[in-house]
Design an enzyme around this catalytic site. Structure first.
Site, PDB file in Angstrom:
ATOM      1  N   ASN A  33       0.827  -1.222   0.000  1.00 37.04           N
ATOM      2  CA  ASN A  33       0.000   0.000   0.000  1.00 37.04           C
ATOM      3  C   ASN A  33       0.859   1.269   0.000  1.00 37.04           C
ATOM      4  OD1 ASN A  33       0.976   0.100   2.594  1.00 37.04           O
ATOM      5  ND2 ASN A  33      -1.025   0.151   3.612  1.00 37.04           N
ATOM      6  N   PHE A  89       6.531  -9.525   3.978  1.00 37.90           N
ATOM      7  CA  PHE A  89       7.311  -8.437   4.573  1.00 37.90           C
ATOM      8  C   PHE A  89       6.412  -7.336   5.140  1.00 37.90           C
ATOM      9  CE2 PHE A  89      10.187  -9.903   1.092  1.00 37.90           C
ATOM     10  CZ  PHE A  89      11.316 -10.194   1.824  1.00 37.90           C
ATOM     11  N   LYS A  93       7.171  -1.151  11.673  1.00 37.07           N
ATOM     12  CA  LYS A  93       8.388  -1.636  12.346  1.00 37.07           C
ATOM     13  C   LYS A  93       9.061  -0.650  13.299  1.00 37.07           C
ATOM     14  CE  LYS A  93      11.462  -0.022   8.749  1.00 37.07           C
ATOM     15  NZ  LYS A  93      12.626  -0.187   7.929  1.00 37.07           N
ATOM     16  N   SER A 133      11.496 -10.858  13.863  1.00 34.68           N
ATOM     17  CA  SER A 133      12.587  -9.970  14.287  1.00 34.68           C
ATOM     18  C   SER A 133      13.214 -10.496  15.565  1.00 34.68           C
ATOM     19  CB  SER A 133      11.984  -8.583  14.554  1.00 34.68           C
ATOM     20  OG  SER A 133      12.902  -7.780  15.248  1.00 34.68           O
ATOM     21  N   TYR A 157       5.500  -3.369  19.243  1.00 33.18           N
ATOM     22  CA  TYR A 157       5.996  -3.922  17.974  1.00 33.18           C
ATOM     23  C   TYR A 157       6.404  -5.376  18.182  1.00 33.18           C
ATOM     24  CZ  TYR A 157       9.424  -4.911  14.277  1.00 33.18           C
ATOM     25  OH  TYR A 157      10.139  -5.496  13.257  1.00 33.18           O
ATOM     26  N   LYS A 161       4.805  -9.009  16.664  1.00 34.22           N
ATOM     27  CA  LYS A 161       5.578 -10.014  15.908  1.00 34.22           C
ATOM     28  C   LYS A 161       5.489 -11.378  16.603  1.00 34.22           C
ATOM     29  CE  LYS A 161       7.270  -7.776  12.404  1.00 34.22           C
ATOM     30  NZ  LYS A 161       6.949  -8.115  11.021  1.00 34.22           N
ATOM     31  N   ASN A 207      16.912   4.338  13.617  1.00 33.54           N
ATOM     32  CA  ASN A 207      17.960   3.318  13.675  1.00 33.54           C
ATOM     33  C   ASN A 207      19.326   3.915  13.368  1.00 33.54           C
ATOM     34  OD1 ASN A 207      15.380   1.519  12.316  1.00 33.54           O
ATOM     35  ND2 ASN A 207      16.283   0.912  14.252  1.00 33.54           N
ATOM     36  N   ASP A 304      16.900  -0.451  25.435  1.00 36.17           N
ATOM     37  CA  ASP A 304      18.061  -1.002  24.731  1.00 36.17           C
ATOM     38  C   ASP A 304      18.756  -2.068  25.573  1.00 36.17           C
ATOM     39  OD1 ASP A 304      18.059   0.218  22.280  1.00 36.17           O
ATOM     40  OD2 ASP A 304      19.562   1.740  22.766  1.00 36.17           O
TER      41      ASP A 304
HETATM   42  P1  NAD Z   1       9.660  -1.200   5.218  1.00 35.95           P
HETATM   43  O1  NAD Z   1       8.766  -0.310   5.989  1.00 35.95           O
HETATM   44  O2  NAD Z   1      10.710  -0.609   4.359  1.00 35.95           O
HETATM   45  O3  NAD Z   1       8.799  -2.197   4.326  1.00 35.95           O
HETATM   46  C1  NAD Z   1       7.500  -2.634   4.695  1.00 35.95           C
HETATM   47  C2  NAD Z   1       6.621  -2.523   3.477  1.00 35.95           C
HETATM   48  O4  NAD Z   1       5.291  -2.941   3.837  1.00 35.95           O
HETATM   49  C3  NAD Z   1       6.521  -1.098   2.935  1.00 35.95           C
HETATM   50  O5  NAD Z   1       6.689  -1.105   1.529  1.00 35.95           O
HETATM   51  C4  NAD Z   1       5.112  -0.671   3.325  1.00 35.95           C
HETATM   52  O6  NAD Z   1       4.571   0.279   2.431  1.00 35.95           O
HETATM   53  C5  NAD Z   1       4.383  -1.996   3.299  1.00 35.95           C
HETATM   54  N1  NAD Z   1       3.174  -2.026   4.121  1.00 35.95           N
HETATM   55  C6  NAD Z   1       3.018  -1.546   5.380  1.00 35.95           C
HETATM   56  N2  NAD Z   1       1.766  -1.743   5.791  1.00 35.95           N
HETATM   57  C7  NAD Z   1       1.117  -2.381   4.786  1.00 35.95           C
HETATM   58  C8  NAD Z   1      -0.217  -2.830   4.612  1.00 35.95           C
HETATM   59  N3  NAD Z   1      -1.130  -2.696   5.573  1.00 35.95           N
HETATM   60  N4  NAD Z   1      -0.555  -3.428   3.451  1.00 35.95           N
HETATM   61  C9  NAD Z   1       0.360  -3.569   2.462  1.00 35.95           C
HETATM   62  N5  NAD Z   1       1.632  -3.137   2.561  1.00 35.95           N
HETATM   63  C10 NAD Z   1       1.998  -2.551   3.712  1.00 35.95           C
HETATM   64  O7  NAD Z   1      10.328  -2.212   6.275  1.00 35.95           O
HETATM   65  P2  NAD Z   1      11.487  -3.266   6.076  1.00 35.95           P
HETATM   66  O8  NAD Z   1      12.653  -2.781   6.841  1.00 35.95           O
HETATM   67  O9  NAD Z   1      11.641  -3.635   4.675  1.00 35.95           O
HETATM   68  O10 NAD Z   1      10.879  -4.480   6.903  1.00 35.95           O
HETATM   69  C11 NAD Z   1      10.163  -5.525   6.290  1.00 35.95           C
HETATM   70  C12 NAD Z   1       9.676  -6.482   7.366  1.00 35.95           C
HETATM   71  O11 NAD Z   1      10.783  -6.959   8.127  1.00 35.95           O
HETATM   72  C13 NAD Z   1       8.720  -5.832   8.369  1.00 35.95           C
HETATM   73  O12 NAD Z   1       7.689  -6.761   8.671  1.00 35.95           O
HETATM   74  C14 NAD Z   1       9.587  -5.582   9.589  1.00 35.95           C
HETATM   75  O13 NAD Z   1       8.852  -5.618  10.779  1.00 35.95           O
HETATM   76  C15 NAD Z   1      10.559  -6.755   9.513  1.00 35.95           C
HETATM   77  N6  NAD Z   1      11.846  -6.470  10.173  1.00 35.95           N
HETATM   78  C16 NAD Z   1      12.570  -5.370   9.775  1.00 35.95           C
HETATM   79  C17 NAD Z   1      13.764  -5.084  10.422  1.00 35.95           C
HETATM   80  C18 NAD Z   1      14.580  -3.871  10.041  1.00 35.95           C
HETATM   81  O14 NAD Z   1      15.428  -3.449  10.800  1.00 35.95           O
HETATM   82  N7  NAD Z   1      14.395  -3.281   8.862  1.00 35.95           N
HETATM   83  C19 NAD Z   1      14.222  -5.909  11.462  1.00 35.95           C
HETATM   84  C20 NAD Z   1      13.481  -7.019  11.806  1.00 35.95           C
HETATM   85  C21 NAD Z   1      12.274  -7.292  11.154  1.00 35.95           C
HETATM   86  C1  UD1 Z   2      15.812  -1.451  16.984  1.00 34.55           C
HETATM   87  C2  UD1 Z   2      14.598  -1.857  17.772  1.00 34.55           C
HETATM   88  C3  UD1 Z   2      14.263  -3.295  17.416  1.00 34.55           C
HETATM   89  C4  UD1 Z   2      14.075  -3.453  15.918  1.00 34.55           C
HETATM   90  C5  UD1 Z   2      15.334  -2.968  15.216  1.00 34.55           C
HETATM   91  C6  UD1 Z   2      15.234  -3.028  13.730  1.00 34.55           C
HETATM   92  C7  UD1 Z   2      14.631  -0.526  19.819  1.00 34.55           C
HETATM   93  C8  UD1 Z   2      14.828  -0.551  21.288  1.00 34.55           C
HETATM   94  N1  UD1 Z   2      14.846  -1.698  19.199  1.00 34.55           N
HETATM   95  O1  UD1 Z   2      16.856  -2.327  17.313  1.00 34.55           O
HETATM   96  O2  UD1 Z   2      13.087  -3.690  18.078  1.00 34.55           O
HETATM   97  O3  UD1 Z   2      13.834  -4.806  15.594  1.00 34.55           O
HETATM   98  O4  UD1 Z   2      15.580  -1.616  15.598  1.00 34.55           O
HETATM   99  O5  UD1 Z   2      14.287  -2.122  13.254  1.00 34.55           O
HETATM  100  O6  UD1 Z   2      14.269   0.480  19.241  1.00 34.55           O
HETATM  101  N2  UD1 Z   2      21.933   3.962  18.461  1.00 34.55           N
HETATM  102  C9  UD1 Z   2      22.567   5.149  18.780  1.00 34.55           C
HETATM  103  N3  UD1 Z   2      22.109   6.303  18.233  1.00 34.55           N
HETATM  104  C10 UD1 Z   2      21.054   6.343  17.364  1.00 34.55           C
HETATM  105  C11 UD1 Z   2      20.412   5.135  17.033  1.00 34.55           C
HETATM  106  C12 UD1 Z   2      20.864   3.962  17.607  1.00 34.55           C
HETATM  107  O7  UD1 Z   2      23.513   5.139  19.557  1.00 34.55           O
HETATM  108  O8  UD1 Z   2      20.683   7.436  16.916  1.00 34.55           O
HETATM  109  C13 UD1 Z   2      22.437   2.699  19.015  1.00 34.55           C
HETATM  110  C14 UD1 Z   2      21.452   1.929  19.845  1.00 34.55           C
HETATM  111  O9  UD1 Z   2      21.471   2.300  21.179  1.00 34.55           O
HETATM  112  C15 UD1 Z   2      21.960   0.480  19.605  1.00 34.55           C
HETATM  113  C16 UD1 Z   2      22.522   0.522  18.185  1.00 34.55           C
HETATM  114  O10 UD1 Z   2      22.784   1.892  17.924  1.00 34.55           O
HETATM  115  O11 UD1 Z   2      22.997   0.179  20.491  1.00 34.55           O
HETATM  116  C17 UD1 Z   2      21.560  -0.003  17.140  1.00 34.55           C
HETATM  117  O12 UD1 Z   2      20.318   0.693  17.270  1.00 34.55           O
HETATM  118  P1  UD1 Z   2      19.127   0.514  16.206  1.00 34.55           P
HETATM  119  O13 UD1 Z   2      19.668   0.678  14.838  1.00 34.55           O
HETATM  120  O14 UD1 Z   2      18.012   1.387  16.622  1.00 34.55           O
HETATM  121  O15 UD1 Z   2      18.738  -1.015  16.330  1.00 34.55           O
HETATM  122  P2  UD1 Z   2      18.266  -1.842  17.635  1.00 34.55           P
HETATM  123  O16 UD1 Z   2      18.210  -1.002  18.840  1.00 34.55           O
HETATM  124  O17 UD1 Z   2      19.114  -3.054  17.705  1.00 34.55           O
END
Ligand code: NAD
Ligand code: UD1
Length: 347
Positions: A33, A89, A93, A133, A157, A161, A207, A304
């Protein structure tokens, strides 16, 4: 070659995985979407995949919570070649946002997944790769974290999951024939080496990696390092960063295994098994970009952990997959993307 439905295929991880799946010869229907992405990412995926992919990617704009939109997606597969597997996916998130808007997170992540599973059942499609995740482990009691560690998420979140993971287990137990992989990603970063597709967060990045690259490119002034007094060698937090191309390969491996083996429910960590501290990431990014990344150490961020690193051995054993790309490549490719697209896709 399989007919695949990819939900959320326009997003960060989805777009890289779509490219790899097209290159492997599969036919794809993407349902998205565009809530957190742009159709531009899929245009670039097609451009990178080359002319042979042009008629193997259908894009359906729609919502996973809508039975009608899902029906359109299933119907978009070529006649006589129904969807055989789904890579799911789509979801929300951002941890902080999930704390402020739990209803929305439960709705998209849980209700959306439930609706998808119902549509899959109606279409006789019982193969699914699900984006879970490492957040389901909450604050881990020990690291490296194996798949048998307790599931104890600490924010909405993570709860959503973990709930989908439970729903998938209940479904697999209720009816023979389900082939399901619950993939628990650690910290996906980087971009396709071409710099044409990459991560495009909306607003201020939550992040570390996107924040660091936006500081390097001059979009933000200074990185706040959350805590300098963690029990780690340099005092900053340690995470298991995984190149998004390695992650895409992990999905391909999971699909291959699911489709080749008898029905099963897999739960696998996708990580490298190697931790890097925030300060190491900053230094590696400075080297890759040739720019300085001003940073200041501030208070720890709520929720964290000091260190989260995957035990990746089960994924290696079950999928024959392991990460191949190091921190330097994550920074190099992330920087190529950031430099060529300082405003992302320009959403
Ligand atoms: P993203 O936000 O870039 O991609 C998610 C996609 O889903 C987007 O294109 C968004 O438009 C679409 N979407 C959201 N809601 C929707 C809906 N209701 N219907 C249809 N499409 C929808 O995120 P990403 O980083 O690519 O993550 C993909 C998946 O992996 C997610 O489920 C996320 O929770 C999981 N995940 C991501 C990370 C990370 O750090 N990126 C870590 C662990 C798990
Ligand atoms: C975060 C989420 C986690 C999610 C993941 C991927 C939290 C507490 N956890 O993980 O649930 O699955 O993102 O989307 O939000 N950091 C800094 N400065 C910043 C940003 C991050 O120092 O501006 C540090 C954090 O404290 C951490 C590391 O960088 O030690 C990574 O952080 P981040 O990229 O947000 O990932 P997670 O915390 O591992």
């Amino acid at each position: 070659m399989a007919e695949l439905l990819i939900t959320g295929g326009a997003g960060f991880i989805g777009s890289h995985s779509c490219l790899m799946l097209l290159e492997a010869g599969h036919n794809l229907v993407v349902l998205d979407n565009f809530d957190n992405s742009s159709p531009e990412s899929l245009k670039r995926v097609l451009e990178l995949a080359g002319p042979s992919a042009a008629d193997r990617l259908q894009v359906v704009e729609g919502d996973i919570r809508s039975a009608g939109d899902l029906e359109r997606a299933f119907e978009a597969a070529p006649a006589g070649r129904p969807i055989t597997a789904v890579v799911h996916f789509a979801g929300l998130k951002a941890v902080g946002e999930s704390v402020r808007e739990p209803l929305r997170y439960w709705d998209v992540n849980l209700c959306g997944s439930r609706q998808l599973l119902e549509s899959m059942q109606a279409h006789g499609c019982r193969s699914l790769v699900f984006s879970s995740s490492c957040t389901v482990y909450g604050l881990p009691e020990q690291t490296p974290i194996s798949e048998s560690a307790a599931i104890q998420p600490i924010n909405p979140y993570g709860h959503s999951k973990a709930a989908v993971e439970q729903l998938l287990a209940d479904l697999a137990a209720s009816e023979a024939g389900w082939r399901i992989a619950r993939l628990r990603y650690f910290n996906p970063v980087g971009a396709h080496p071409s710099g044409r597709i990459g991560e495009d967060p909306r607003g201020i990045p939550n992040n570390l990696f996107p924040f660091v690259s936006q500081v390097a490119v001059g979009r933000r002034d200074c990185l706040q390092v959350f805590g300098g007094d963690w029990p780690t060698p340099d005092g900053s937090g340690i995470r298991d960063y995984i190149h998004v191309m390695d992650l895409a390969e992990g999905h391909q491996a999971a699909l291959d295994v699911l489709l080749a083996e008898p029905p099963q429910l897999l739960s696998l960590n996708l990580g490298s098994g190697q931790g890097h501290s925030v300060l190491e990431v900053v230094r590696a990014f400075e080297v890759a970009s040739g720019r300085s990344v001003p940073h200041t150490i501030v208070e720890r961020r709520d929720g964290d952990a000091a260190s989260t690193v995957a035990d990746p051995r089960l994924a290696a054993k079950r999928l024959g997959w392991r990460t191949r790309r190091c921190l330097e490549e994550m920074c190099r490719d992330g920087w190529t993307w950031q430099q060529a697209n300082p405003e992302g896709y320009g959403r």
